[in-house]
Design a protein around this motif. Sequence first.
Motif, short mmCIF file in Angstrom:
data_model
loop_
_atom_site.label_atom_id
_atom_site.label_comp_id
_atom_site.label_asym_id
_atom_site.label_seq_id
_atom_site.Cartn_x
_atom_site.Cartn_y
_atom_site.Cartn_z
N LEU A 166 0.82 -1.21 0.00
CA LEU A 166 0.00 0.00 0.00
C LEU A 166 0.86 1.27 0.00
CD1 LEU A 166 -2.82 -1.02 2.51
CD2 LEU A 166 -2.98 -0.83 0.02
N GLY A 167 2.17 1.10 -0.05
CA GLY A 167 3.06 2.25 -0.17
C GLY A 167 3.55 2.86 1.12
N TYR A 168 3.29 2.23 2.26
CA TYR A 168 3.75 2.78 3.53
C TYR A 168 5.23 2.47 3.74
CZ TYR A 168 -1.13 3.64 4.65
OH TYR A 168 -2.41 4.12 4.64
N LYS A 169 5.89 3.39 4.44
CA LYS A 169 7.33 3.26 4.66
C LYS A 169 7.68 2.70 6.04
CE LYS A 169 8.22 5.15 0.69
NZ LYS A 169 8.70 4.31 -0.43
N TYR A 170 6.75 2.83 6.97
CA TYR A 170 7.06 2.43 8.35
C TYR A 170 5.77 1.97 9.02
CZ TYR A 170 9.30 2.60 12.96
OH TYR A 170 9.83 2.26 14.19
N VAL A 171 5.89 0.99 9.93
CA VAL A 171 4.75 0.55 10.71
C VAL A 171 5.06 0.80 12.18
CG1 VAL A 171 5.61 -1.83 10.81
CG2 VAL A 171 3.20 -1.38 11.25
N GLU A 172 4.05 1.29 12.90
CA GLU A 172 4.20 1.61 14.32
C GLU A 172 3.13 0.85 15.09
OE1 GLU A 172 3.24 5.64 16.65
OE2 GLU A 172 4.98 5.80 15.30
N PHE A 173 3.48 0.28 16.24
CA PHE A 173 2.55 -0.52 17.03
C PHE A 173 2.10 0.25 18.28
CE2 PHE A 173 5.28 -3.92 15.07
CZ PHE A 173 4.31 -4.37 14.19
N MET A 174 0.84 0.08 18.61
CA MET A 174 0.27 0.70 19.81
C MET A 174 -0.57 -0.34 20.56
SD MET A 174 1.13 4.04 19.80
CE MET A 174 -0.14 4.91 20.73
N THR A 175 -0.45 -0.34 21.89
CA THR A 175 -1.27 -1.19 22.74
C THR A 175 -1.80 -0.35 23.89
OG1 THR A 175 0.11 -3.12 22.23
CG2 THR A 175 -1.34 -3.29 24.13
N ASP A 176 -3.12 -0.30 24.03
CA ASP A 176 -3.76 0.48 25.09
C ASP A 176 -3.31 1.95 25.03
OD1 ASP A 176 -5.36 1.03 27.27
OD2 ASP A 176 -3.85 0.41 28.75
N GLY A 177 -3.16 2.48 23.82
CA GLY A 177 -2.79 3.86 23.64
C GLY A 177 -1.32 4.18 23.89
N LYS A 178 -0.52 3.14 24.14
CA LYS A 178 0.90 3.35 24.41
C LYS A 178 1.73 2.67 23.34
CE LYS A 178 -0.03 3.35 29.39
NZ LYS A 178 0.23 2.67 30.69
N PRO A 179 2.90 3.23 23.02
CA PRO A 179 3.75 2.64 21.98
C PRO A 179 4.20 1.23 22.34
CG PRO A 179 4.45 4.87 22.51
CD PRO A 179 3.46 4.49 23.56
N GLY A 180 4.24 0.37 21.33
CA GLY A 180 4.78 -0.96 21.52
C GLY A 180 3.73 -2.05 21.47
N MET A 181 4.18 -3.27 21.13
CA MET A 181 3.31 -4.43 21.07
C MET A 181 4.17 -5.67 21.33
SD MET A 181 0.81 -5.62 17.93
CE MET A 181 0.02 -4.01 17.90
N ASN A 182 3.63 -6.61 22.08
CA ASN A 182 4.35 -7.84 22.38
C ASN A 182 4.22 -8.80 21.21
OD1 ASN A 182 5.35 -10.27 23.36
ND2 ASN A 182 4.52 -9.98 25.41
N LEU A 183 5.34 -9.06 20.52
CA LEU A 183 5.35 -9.95 19.36
C LEU A 183 5.94 -11.31 19.70
CD1 LEU A 183 6.37 -7.49 16.50
CD2 LEU A 183 4.09 -8.07 17.38
N GLY A 184 5.72 -11.76 20.91
CA GLY A 184 6.14 -13.10 21.30
C GLY A 184 7.64 -13.29 21.23
N PRO A 185 8.13 -14.27 20.45
CA PRO A 185 9.57 -14.54 20.36
C PRO A 185 10.38 -13.34 19.89
CG PRO A 185 8.31 -16.34 19.43
CD PRO A 185 7.33 -15.25 19.70
N TYR A 186 9.75 -12.38 19.17
CA TYR A 186 10.47 -11.20 18.72
C TYR A 186 10.49 -10.09 19.77
CZ TYR A 186 10.29 -13.36 14.12
OH TYR A 186 10.43 -14.24 13.07
#
Length: 411
Positions: A242-262
């Motif tokens: 879709l042409g995006y350059k970067y992806v950002e994760f948010m959980t409960d309005g705060k930066p970051g997301m738990n990606l398990g082994p990563y």
Amino acid sequence: MGKRPEHDEESIEKLLSNMPKIKDKRTKEELYTKIQARLQTGEPKKRSGKKWLMPSFATAAVVIIVSILVFPQLLAEDNMLEMSQESGDQVTSETENSIFEDEHAEIEEKADTNMMVTEESDPVEVREEGYLGALNQKPEGTDWVTISVPNDDAQFVVPLTILIPEDERSKLDHLQTLLNTMSYEKWGLDSPPLSEFTFQEADYHEDGKKVIIHAPSDNFTITSSTESLMFIQSVQETFAALGYKYVEFMTDGKPGMNLGPYGEREGFSLEENNKAYYLYTSETDHQLLIRGSTLESQLENTAEDQLTFQETIEQMKLGNNVIGYEASIPLELSITKIESENDLVKITFESGTSFENNDKTIAMIEAILFTAKEFGFTKVRFVGVEGIVGSYNLNTVIDVPEAVNLAGVQK
């Protein structure tokens, strides 16, 4: 570019070959009977959930090996609208628009023979089995989104392009709708990992956009290696398309997301190396192109530099039966020279080469066109071979397509 970790390819291949391959053991006849029964009764198949949420040890091992080969750079950062050829050129926009409208009329009148129309809850009209093909030029009044979802074995993700109406809704809005309402098993694919998430667009640096992905709940977490890998691949492939350059994760309005082994991640860049395209046949006998970024395919040459376009084309002659994808270019096809000038690349075949006009050849041509697009080329000229294959006139310069695997039209 930093060096890749050293791996013994023979030992990895041997390990992979000794691992059990997770595969639906139903015959094609059994699958066809089940699909026909659902179409007649209107009763959708009930899935027991995403198969890749609780992987076996073998599958997890494969995922770890694949992720080592595919994602070292990522982890270091925070149609088939068929038509006839006119006047020896590629199909014009007006012709494609007309055929698109004709297909819509046939969908209503001949759904049992030309298209498979899904249950009322499904918003997409779908092609029958066979090679899906590329979207060369979107018809007037339409746009498209490409969604990448795991194959049935959760070995890699497969891109599907859906034509959407060009209206006041954004592509992200259409994507959200399709992720949550479309059935993917009719293509022989698994459910999308992104179906429960919400998306938000934002500016990224001066000339780019980023997508912000919001977790579906405050306590969201990914637990397995396979789930984590399929999620990351789906994010990478879907939003890069879709042409995006970067992806950002948010959980409960705060930066970051738990990606398990990563681990905990705040985001990553969607820019990546140029990639090859290979052929995949799903359990519903759909043939689709898949990108090398989702596989363990070679990304660098012996000098540890990124593969050149010519080296990438040669790489596309090699499939992998263990992982489950095929070469998109026949091993015996001899390419004698590749030369480029600005946005045009010329590919010369051995004298006497001829192509059959069938799905396999169309898939090969489109795999080459999409790979050329990965390297920044917009036009391709085939030299040493003549004729018409599908909608492609090999006697002229061919524009690269817009999107891969045109799978259906949003109602």
